[in-house]
Enzyme design. Structure first.
Site, PDB file in Angstrom:
ATOM      1  CG  ASP A   1      -2.223   0.727   0.982  1.00  0.00           C
ATOM      2  OD1 ASP A   1      -2.249   1.631   0.115  1.00  0.00           O
ATOM      3  OD2 ASP A   1      -3.221   0.435   1.657  1.00  0.00           O
TER       4      ASP A   1
ATOM      5  CD  GLU B   1      -6.121   5.393   3.391  1.00  0.00           C
ATOM      6  OE1 GLU B   1      -5.154   4.809   3.885  1.00  0.00           O
ATOM      7  OE2 GLU B   1      -6.526   5.194   2.234  1.00  0.00           O
TER       8      GLU B   1
END
Length: 842
Positions: free
Chosen positions: A324, A520
């Site tokens: 990620d 997020e």
């Protein structure tokens, strides 16, 4: 799906009886538990011709070419010519990143850049040219592209309980992505969320693995298939593993779970996704601690046990693992530009958006020194080449696709509208019969009625879903537009806040309220905060108070990325509907509200349990003490009436934490001690509008960022004035907050004080003031600082903490500017390194 179970695998049948409202029960499907990680059988089989081709290509590559193939920068930092020079294997666009930084870029402009990258990869000096692959986060449609259809976020799709719909949405999303020349999607997300305070809760289909398991394979089949269709894109199962189980819902935190729960809860979606042929897996930001053994695996980006031993060896995954965004840099001992451990752990492609040149140079040195074995590099590159060959990237360029450059290929509005209809959950039904008859006079109120950014949530054109206007959402309808279209414009009146509106002139009120967009990190609720919606969005409570109890029925539509504690809002509503984050098709909501040519009934059921009290932040079906207001799987039909009665609206003062912090002002709770400004005899309480500016003589307050987007308030003083947090009653501090407690806050000083600055606590008319001029002068301008003022500094001057109603006030008598966030009283903070000494506050 079929599994080849290892001899040690044991299937255990467990069924849950799900308590629902009014004492009835909903039976959940049987949950078959696995005793070990299953070996999956991918729909995409090994092909010997492809394997020979992989060996041939890799065998002719230099070390620099191999490391280049393993590197994935962001399009803002890597031009097409960089692909040629550094042999880059991939590029990505992050949220809010567009070709030529043009937010309005159409399919042709996206395609042109994709083709430019591809052509650059064909100009390298490699013996056999390897095409670059572009990856994108298309998490609810091709959401980075204005004009592309936005489907409901995963939480809404989970409410629909329709696996076939998932296959169709996967296919439609892939077609939209292919229209822009991109061949790889970072999805589906397979998180099973256990704490709804997590800011990514809406990326999860459900709290129960049964829904995730039933959806994962179907989505991959629709999106990727077996690469026989021009619309197919490479799918990614993410984030491996346990991303939805972090303690307190903290993004990138620690997931404490036994391996059995990691397999059966958090792993549930991976088995069918990989079985369906998903070719890539994205590593997760979280860490993992095995509660059964006590073993701490640390960051999963650096875990060989998870990425190699479990995923590749036990489960037999032969695609490639991608990190990620800079996730490798969070591994202990690593940086964004250097992380041998992440590669040795089993990551094959490294997403290093900006520091990629240094990363390539450092990785080459680490291979040459033996820190990274050449065999690991060859394995990683072989996996990448294998997937590119399987996906047909060697055979066609981005423009050689039936959908390439076609804006209409990014449209699937009827499908998305259907998904919205199926996702709505009717929670309370004690008002007018739905759908409403055409011809009734309707008052529509609320901030989310005509706001596509709220309606779509995070990951919508921009990363956080903010910094957009309705004009950015081409080919989209707001919920208000849908209501007007269905009811007739002469029958609908819209008022944002209902101020000055005579409710008696209308037959019914439709209130559209909810969360503002977040993604997020920014969407996390602090552990001391609650799921109480009105604490974060007091404007929604205010608008319902303005229209509720006025003799006209109120139908409330809640737009939200998670279940919330909303008893006060339910009490003010006759009908209450959870619409989750419906995306671009607001008419899907009005289809169930207003009578039309076709009759549609509610069919959505709760994918997440709905809290009964403010402190039920971790509420999952099957928990030992499971007591929701609305159970997992609950959802009414239009013809079913509920009888909720008056719901308890009690909220704990100081939040839900049993720990040592007492929130004063934060993103998690903006109303317990709302901020106000005073100048002379004038006082103004700051409203909830994050875009508003509040002014009095000598002071202006605006929304700012200290830690995360819009988390702070910035005071700009020109003369004597005060910014303060005032409550309607005295604070009640827990004992843990009093012990070595301190008033703690985060701040950024934008302009050093040119006069005197005072920090104060007040009890009624009595104020204890500390001279903080020296403190604020020594803080570096423009830098974030955490300031802790021992409570003893205030009590020494006579403040009675049991009587304080204003726990924070900052005053200046001359020009000064600073932003403040996360204001709290924290036990133990007086002993923290860097805590202010009382002697400095004279």
């Amino acid at each position: 799906m079929t599994f080849k179970l290892r001899p040690s695998t044991l299937a255990l049948a467990i069924s849950f009886a799900l308590p629902a409202l009014c004492g009835s029960a909903i039976a959940a499907p049987v949950d078959t538990r696995l005793a070990d990680w299953p070996r999956v059988t991918s729909a995409i089989k090994k092909d010997e011709a492809i394997e020979q081709r992989v060996k041939e290509i890799v065998g002719k590559m230099t070390l620099a070419q191999k490391v280049g193939q393993m590197t994935q920068p962001e399009i803002k930092s890597a031009k097409p010519e960089d692909v040629t020079r550094y042999y880059l294997g991939s590029v990505l666009n992050g949220g809010g990143s567009w070709p030529n930084n043009n937010k309005a870029a159409d399919a042709k402009e996206w395609l042109a850049l994709a083709q430019a990258y591809h052509e650059a990869s064909m100009k390298t000096d490699m013996a056999i040219k390897v095409p670059v692959v572009w990856g994108t986060d298309a998490v609810h449609g091709h959401n980075n592209v204005p004009g592309a259809t936005l489907f409901p976020h995963n939480i809404g799709l989970g409410a629909a309980r329709n696996p076939q719909l998932m296959r169709e949405i996967g296919a439609a999303t892939a077609r939209a992505v292919r229209a822009t020349g991109i061949a790889w999607v970072f999805g589906p997300t397979l998180a099973v969320v256990r704490d709804d305070r997590w800011g990514r809760t809406y990326e999860s289909y459900a709290e129960h693995p049964e829904v995730v398991r039933s959806y994962a394979g179907e989505y991959v089949k629709g999106m990727q298939g077996v690469f026989k269709d021009d619309a197919n894109t490479i799918a990614t199962a993410k984030h491996f593993i346990g991303d939805g189980g972090t303690m307190n819902g903290k993004d990138r935190g620690v997931t404490e779970a036994s391996q059995a729960d990691l397999i059966n809860i958090h792993g549930a979606g991976y088995f069918p996704a990989l079985n369906a042929g998903a070719q890539t897996v994205m590593a997760s930001f979280n860490s993992w601690t095995d509660t059964a053994t006590g073993k701490q695996y640390g960051k999963l980006h650096g875990s060989k046990e998870a990425l190699t031993d479990i995923l590749k060896v036990k489960m037999g995954f032969d695609g490639f693992v991608v990190t990620d965004w800079n996730g490798h840099g969070e591994v202990k001992g690593c940086r964004n530009d250097s992380c041998a451990q992440a590669i040795n752990a089993g990551n094959d492609m490294i997403m290093v958006p900006d520091d990629w040149k240094a990363f390539i140079a450092n990785t080459i040195k680490q291979v040459e020194s033996g820190e990274i074995p050449m065999a690991r590099i060859d394995d990683a590159v072989s996996r990448i080449i294998r997937v590119k060959l399987r996906a047909g990237l060697f055979d066609k360029s981005p423009v050689q696709n039936a959908h390439a450059g076609k804006d209409d290929a990014m449209q699937a509005r009827a499908l998305a509208r259907q998904a919205v209809r199926e996702s709505l959950v009717l929670l309370k039904n004690e008002g007018p019969a739905l759908p409403l008859k055409r011809g009734q006079k309707i008052l529509v109120v609320g901030k989310s009625a005509d706001e596509l950014s709220n309606q779509s949530g995070g990951w919508s054109i921009t990363w956080q879903g903010t910094a957009t206007t309705n004009a950015d959402f081409k080919n989209a309808d707001t919920i208000l537009t849908g209501i007007v279209d269905a009811a007739g414009k002469d029958n609908v009146t819209f008022s944002l806040d209902a101020k000055g509106v005579d409710v008696s002139k209308f037959d019914v009120v439709i209130a559209v309220i909810g969360e503002r967009p977040y993604a997020e990190g920014d969407g996390d609720i602090h552990p001391s905060g609650t799921l109480r919606h009105s604490s974060r969005y007091p404007e929604d409570l205010a608008v319902l108070q303005a229209v509720g109890g006025k003799g006209k029925p109120v139908v409330t539509v809640m737009v939200t990325g998670r279940p919330v504690y909303a008893n006060d809002l339910l009490n003010l509503s006759n009908t209450f509907i959870s619409a989750w984050l419906p995306g671009s098709e607001g008419k899907g909501v009005s289809d169930l509200l207003i009578e039309g040519q076709q009759r549609h009934d509610f069919r959505g059921v709760l994918p997440f349990s709905w809290p009964k009290s403010a402190c039920q932040v971790k509420l999952n079906v099957g928990d030992k003490e499971y007591a929701p207001l609305f159970a997992y799987g609950y959802g009414l039909k239009a013809g079913t009436r509920s009888k909720l009665g008056k719901l308890d609206e009690t909220i704990p003062q100081g939040g839900c934490s049993a720990g040592n912090t007492f929130p004063v002002f934060s993103q998690a709770d903006r109303t317990s001690y709302p901020l106000a400004i005073r100048s002379g005899q004038q006082t103004t309480v700051l409203g909830a509008d994050l875009n508003a500016s509040f002014k009095l003589p000598n002071i202006t307050v605006t929304t700012a960022q200290v830690n995360t987007q819009q988390d702070a308030k910035r005071g700009d003083w020109t003369g004597p004035a005060t910014l303060e947090a005032r409550g309607t009653r005295a604070i009640v501090l827990p004992a843990a907050a009093l012990k070595d407690g301190a008033l703690r806050f985060d701040t950024i000083v934008d302009k050093a004080p040119s006069g005197k600055v005072m920090l104060s606590m007040r009890q009624g008319a009595t104020s204890v003031d500390l001279d903080a001029t020296t403190l604020f002068k020594r803080l570096a301008v423009g830098a974030k600082n955490t300031v802790a003022i021992p409570l003893s500094c205030f009590t020494a001057k006579g403040i009675d903490l049991a009587k304080v109603d204003t726990p924070f006030a900052v005053s200046s008598d001359a020009p000064f500017a600073a932003a403040f966030a996360n204001i709290e009283i924290a036990g133990g903070a007086a002993r923290e390194a860097g805590a202010v000494q009382c002697g400095e506050l004279k």
